[in-house]
Design a protein around this motif. Structure first.
Motif, PDB file in Angstrom:
ATOM      1  N   ALA A 142       0.987  -1.212  -0.121  1.00  0.00           N
ATOM      2  CA  ALA A 142       0.068  -0.208   0.116  1.00  0.00           C
ATOM      3  C   ALA A 142       0.754   1.356   0.014  1.00  0.00           C
ATOM      4  CB  ALA A 142      -0.916  -0.125   1.214  1.00  0.00           C
ATOM      5  N   GLY A 143       2.046   0.954   0.583  1.00  0.00           N
ATOM      6  CA  GLY A 143       2.846   2.381   0.675  1.00  0.00           C
ATOM      7  C   GLY A 143       2.441   3.008   1.721  1.00  0.00           C
ATOM      8  N   SER A 144       1.784   2.827   2.572  1.00  0.00           N
ATOM      9  CA  SER A 144       1.213   3.701   3.470  1.00  0.00           C
ATOM     10  C   SER A 144       0.886   2.920   4.852  1.00  0.00           C
ATOM     11  CB  SER A 144      -0.035   4.351   2.822  1.00  0.00           C
ATOM     12  OG  SER A 144      -0.921   4.619   3.788  1.00  0.00           O
TER      13      SER A 144
ATOM     14  N   ALA B  68       9.971   0.019   1.486  1.00  0.00           N
ATOM     15  CA  ALA B  68       8.580   0.971   1.555  1.00  0.00           C
ATOM     16  C   ALA B  68       8.095   0.571   3.103  1.00  0.00           C
ATOM     17  CB  ALA B  68       7.489   0.212   0.556  1.00  0.00           C
TER      18      ALA B  68
ATOM     19  N   TRP C 210       9.647   0.148   5.868  1.00  0.00           N
ATOM     20  CA  TRP C 210      10.847   0.896   6.566  1.00  0.00           C
ATOM     21  C   TRP C 210      10.535   2.417   6.718  1.00  0.00           C
ATOM     22  CZ3 TRP C 210      14.301   4.492   4.444  1.00  0.00           C
ATOM     23  CH2 TRP C 210      15.237   4.783   5.209  1.00  0.00           C
ATOM     24  N   LEU C 211      10.212   2.882   5.276  1.00  0.00           N
ATOM     25  CA  LEU C 211      10.038   4.317   5.213  1.00  0.00           C
ATOM     26  C   LEU C 211       8.839   4.841   5.962  1.00  0.00           C
ATOM     27  CD1 LEU C 211      10.680   7.073   3.834  1.00  0.00           C
ATOM     28  CD2 LEU C 211       9.334   6.350   1.816  1.00  0.00           C
ATOM     29  N   ASN C 212       7.805   4.133   5.853  1.00  0.00           N
ATOM     30  CA  ASN C 212       6.529   4.137   6.641  1.00  0.00           C
ATOM     31  C   ASN C 212       6.920   4.126   8.239  1.00  0.00           C
ATOM     32  OD1 ASN C 212       4.005   4.671   5.091  1.00  0.00           O
ATOM     33  ND2 ASN C 212       4.939   3.242   3.788  1.00  0.00           N
TER      34      ASN C 212
ATOM     35  N   TYR D  66       9.550   4.725   9.458  1.00  0.00           N
ATOM     36  CA  TYR D  66      10.437   6.079   9.705  1.00  0.00           C
ATOM     37  C   TYR D  66       9.630   7.001  10.153  1.00  0.00           C
ATOM     38  CZ  TYR D  66      14.922   8.384   9.364  1.00  0.00           C
ATOM     39  OH  TYR D  66      16.149   8.835   9.932  1.00  0.00           O
ATOM     40  N   VAL D  67       8.389   7.257   9.439  1.00  0.00           N
ATOM     41  CA  VAL D  67       7.230   8.287   9.501  1.00  0.00           C
ATOM     42  C   VAL D  67       6.603   8.205  10.768  1.00  0.00           C
ATOM     43  CG1 VAL D  67       5.200   9.289   8.577  1.00  0.00           C
ATOM     44  CG2 VAL D  67       7.051   8.801   6.952  1.00  0.00           C
TER      45      VAL D  67
ATOM     46  N   ALA E 269       7.733   7.280  13.419  1.00  0.00           N
ATOM     47  CA  ALA E 269       8.675   7.441  14.595  1.00  0.00           C
ATOM     48  C   ALA E 269       8.371   9.061  14.716  1.00  0.00           C
ATOM     49  CB  ALA E 269      10.043   7.173  14.122  1.00  0.00           C
ATOM     50  N   GLN E 270       7.843   9.590  13.872  1.00  0.00           N
ATOM     51  CA  GLN E 270       7.557  11.186  14.215  1.00  0.00           C
ATOM     52  C   GLN E 270       6.365  11.464  15.094  1.00  0.00           C
ATOM     53  OE1 GLN E 270       7.327  13.336  10.144  1.00  0.00           O
ATOM     54  NE2 GLN E 270       9.672  13.646  11.024  1.00  0.00           N
ATOM     55  N   SER E 271       5.451  10.482  15.059  1.00  0.00           N
ATOM     56  CA  SER E 271       4.385  10.422  16.026  1.00  0.00           C
ATOM     57  C   SER E 271       4.334   9.485  17.102  1.00  0.00           C
ATOM     58  CB  SER E 271       3.285  10.525  15.135  1.00  0.00           C
ATOM     59  OG  SER E 271       3.084   9.330  14.593  1.00  0.00           O
TER      60      SER E 271
ATOM     61  N   LEU F 274      13.907   3.080  16.638  1.00  0.00           N
ATOM     62  CA  LEU F 274      14.756   3.815  15.452  1.00  0.00           C
ATOM     63  C   LEU F 274      16.225   4.003  15.858  1.00  0.00           C
ATOM     64  CD1 LEU F 274      14.264   3.541  12.565  1.00  0.00           C
ATOM     65  CD2 LEU F 274      13.377   5.967  12.673  1.00  0.00           C
TER      66      LEU F 274
ATOM     67  N   ILE G  41      15.968   5.642   1.065  1.00  0.00           N
ATOM     68  CA  ILE G  41      14.801   6.595   0.418  1.00  0.00           C
ATOM     69  C   ILE G  41      14.472   6.468  -0.811  1.00  0.00           C
ATOM     70  CG2 ILE G  41      15.554   8.801   0.451  1.00  0.00           C
ATOM     71  CD1 ILE G  41      13.263   9.882   1.969  1.00  0.00           C
TER      72      ILE G  41
ATOM     73  N   ALA H 142      12.902   3.726  -2.337  1.00  0.00           N
ATOM     74  CA  ALA H 142      11.496   3.168  -1.944  1.00  0.00           C
ATOM     75  C   ALA H 142      10.826   3.581  -3.272  1.00  0.00           C
ATOM     76  CB  ALA H 142      11.088   4.040  -0.790  1.00  0.00           C
TER      77      ALA H 142
END
Lengths: 193, 193
Positions: free
Chosen positions: B25-27, B105, B107-109, B111-112, B114-116, B124, B163, B166
């Motif tokens: 889904a990339g999400s 993909a 992992w990138l999500n 990573y995001v 981790a911001q919230s 991380l 990144i 991705a």
DNA sequence: ACATGTTTATTGACTCGTCAATCAACAACC
DNA sequence: GGTTGTTGATTGACGAGTCAATAAACATGT
């Protein structure tokens, strides 16, 4: 209360609020109502002007990329030599308008959006190609055939510095970011002079 | 159908399905039901074993990071010299288990995420510190005081390559990624030998 | 000046769908 | 008979998008 010619003002306010809201939340999982409230209007009005949440996101993404592009162009305008031009692209990439916590966090989220939205992917590709082309122009006279791989490395390094900046609270260190990437650039050039 | 000792199998299946679903889904905007269906069970069972969606995500993230860690450790095990050790960290970072589209993909999500999510951020950070420490061990004998900044650059470059990978469809080019980062490493070492 | 109609701005209230989480109940095993 | 595994059904909340209604500004004809 309705003053005429509100549309461009409202749109701009919504775009700004979107970047702020997404940046603050660190996620695209924000509601239209949150964005609209921050922009000082009802969610219905946001829908009225943009039609859908997706379109709001896309507009915010365009804004981020266009600010980034403007800053790089601005820095390049003063460059006289190829070497200066490449340095300008790097330094422009870390200019104040783009390299701030909110914008970086939002950028990262839009990067993720590009995995599921064709339009977002298209926008990102345009800017990646432009970055690459800007770098290549300056690099070709300096390193000839190696320009391609050097540009690749610089691009990846810039993205890497960005993504890492996303994780630190508060605004990141512009100075340090520039130095790190520029140092890499100089190493690449040393070999060929 | 219920066989005993299902818990670890179910958990593993859910973690695997989570990475696949998020990667595809990339999400992170996927439902527990989607994940559970892919893992061949009901969404209620997923909740039964993990308690909440967040916990499922965190478990998947732990899995990704632990596979990554294992691959780096595996590569380092055979290294004899400091130089080989640094090269091993880089090559381990692009090993087959981690450097594939789905995992990247996801992992990138994460990573995001981790911001919230404080817990995601914690995970991380642990791995970033470990990566840095692994690099430093090999680098200190080679470049002395510069080890810190060289490690910084390598880390950022690895993240940048990730990144960017991705965004390309299909599995990325392991070979090219390794070469790009290793070339950078060699340039950093040249100066001091 | 003023009445009238049109466009633009704006919102509160509503609909409709979705989804995380819960629960009650059932099935297999010891 | 208690433990473990499993699910369908349900709930409760939330959120995108729609709509009808209101109000200000502008335009036009008189």
């Amino acid at each position: 209360m309705p003053k005429l010619g509100a549309e461009p003002i409202r749109r701009a306010a919504l775009v700004k609020a979107t970047i702020e809201t997404v940046g603050e939340a660190g996620s695209l999982d924000v509601t239209v109502a949150q964005i609209a409230r921050r922009a000082g209007m009802s969610s219905a009005l946001a829908h009225h002007y943009f039609g859908s949440k997706d379109r709001i996101f896309l507009a915010a993404m365009r804004s981020i990329l266009s600010i980034y592009g403007a800053e790089v162009r601005g820095a390049m305008a003063m460059a006289q030599t190829p070497h200066e031009r490449v340095r300008a692209v790097v330094m422009g990439s870390f200019a104040a308008g783009s390299f701030r916590h909110e914008a970086i966090a939002a950028w990262l989220n839009f990067y993720v959006l590009a995995q599921s939205s064709a339009e977002a992917r298209r926008l990102l590709h345009i800017y990646q190609r432009r970055l690459r082309s800007n770098l290549m122009h300056g690099l070709r006279p300096l390193v000839g055939d190696r320009a391609g791989s050097v540009a690749e490395g610089l691009g990846a390094l810039i993205d890497g510095v960005y993504i890492r900046a996303a994780l630190v609270a508060g605004d990141p260190d512009r100075e340090a970011a520039c130095e790190l990437v520029l140092a890499h650039l100089e190493k690449e050039l040393e070999v060929h002079q």
